[in-house]
Design an enzyme around this catalytic site. Structure first.
Site, PDB file in Angstrom:
ATOM      1  N   HIS A 266       0.808  -1.217   0.000  1.00 36.38           N
ATOM      2  CA  HIS A 266       0.000   0.000   0.000  1.00 36.38           C
ATOM      3  C   HIS A 266       0.844   1.272   0.000  1.00 36.38           C
ATOM      4  CE1 HIS A 266      -3.519  -2.538   1.700  1.00 36.38           C
ATOM      5  NE2 HIS A 266      -3.544  -2.493   0.379  1.00 36.38           N
TER       6      HIS A 266
ATOM      7  N   ASP B 257      -4.471  -7.983  -7.078  1.00 34.96           N
ATOM      8  CA  ASP B 257      -4.039  -8.381  -5.738  1.00 34.96           C
ATOM      9  C   ASP B 257      -4.820  -9.626  -5.305  1.00 34.96           C
ATOM     10  OD1 ASP B 257      -3.182  -8.500  -3.124  1.00 34.96           O
ATOM     11  OD2 ASP B 257      -4.333  -6.766  -2.454  1.00 34.96           O
TER      12      ASP B 257
END
Length: 278
Positions: free
Chosen positions: A18, A164
């Site tokens: 992130h 992801d």
């Protein structure tokens, strides 16, 4: 491996992924023209670190909690940290963790768009509730790679696809490679970010070798929390970036040493450009 988002929210792999994701979007913001972000395995958008799933594993304590425990972080972390701060009303008390949808949304400008795809029905419903009434966010319930056929190329012709997966199936690397091949044919100039877990290095290297044959500029960002000598555990976190923005690698080179220090990483970490074998 089961990487259902809620159980691992805020762990070391999330922090690496992130923090890098925020930098990619910040590079996209450097041009005035609108961009689109497509998140193919979006999860629920935000996670309660004291809830049933994340509270059961407590992995965030060695991830986001460890990152925040220390002196002020460099400006390279500003976009990421602002997203974490935004979902914690009692900041600096840490209770919630933003998934990639919340991080991406926090960095959009008026005119930019976010498309979220989630296969798990319960998570897709939660995601729709999370972004209800937000005109810049579209939520799509369904398979990631099927959705990409409908979503690519975006009308903005500029942006990022984040892939992801949960890695719940043994052939996930093969599925990603097939999906990427199809996506690149539809949108060859898009930026693609693919997260992958690193347990044993051999499957990862085979996957990266196949991607290198696609002939697109690409590099990996990897951080090993532990040396890759025990394939039964999650040793490292990797992010493959295809068609990366100019000078993104330099930004990530500045990010990784700080992450390695704060997360107490004992294995190697770094940015590596991929070149196809001749």
């Amino acid at each position: 491996m089961n990487y259902r988002h809620a159980y691992h929210a805020g762990n070391f792999a999330d922090v690496v992924k992130h923090a890098a994701l925020a930098l990619v979007i910040e590079h996209l913001r450097k041009k005035d023209t609108p961009f689109s972000v497509i998140d193919t395995h979006a999860g629920t958008g935000c996670y309660d670190l004291l809830g049933t799933e994340a509270g059961k594993t407590g992995e965030y304590q060695d991830g986001i909690a460890r990152l925040l425990d220390g002196p002020a972080l460099p400006a390279l972390f500003d976009g990421y940290l602002s997203a974490v701060r935004a979902v914690n009303p009692d900041w600096p008390r840490l209770r919630f963790y933003p998934g990639s949808p919340r991080i991406a949304r926090s960095l959009l400008r008026p005119g930019d768009r976010l498309a979220l795809v989630e296969l798990h029905p319960e998570d897709a419903r939660a995601l729709k509730r999370e972004f209800a009434g937000d005109g810049q966010v579209g939520v799509h319930a369904g398979d990631a790679y099927t959705a990409l056929k409908a979503l690519l190329p975006p009308k903005e012709r500029r942006g990022l696809v984040l892939i992801d997966p949960p890695f719940e199936v043994t052939d996930e690397f093969q599925r990603i490679a097939r999906g990427l091949g199809q996506a690149l044919r539809r949108w060859p100039t898009g930026i693609y970010g693919i997260w992958y877990p690193i347990k044993a290095p051999e499957p990862v290297e085979r996957f990266l070798g196949e991607i290198a044959t696609f002939g697109r500029p690409c590099f990996t960002v990897e951080l090993f929390r532990t040396p890759p000598d025990d394939p039964s555990r999650l040793n490292g976190s990797g992010l493959l970036l295809i068609n990366p923005p100019w000078k993104l690698d330099e930004s990530l080179d500045g990010l990784l040493p700080v992450l390695a220090d704060r997360l107490d990483a004992s294995g190697p970490s770094g940015v590596r450009w991929l070149v196809a074998d001749k």
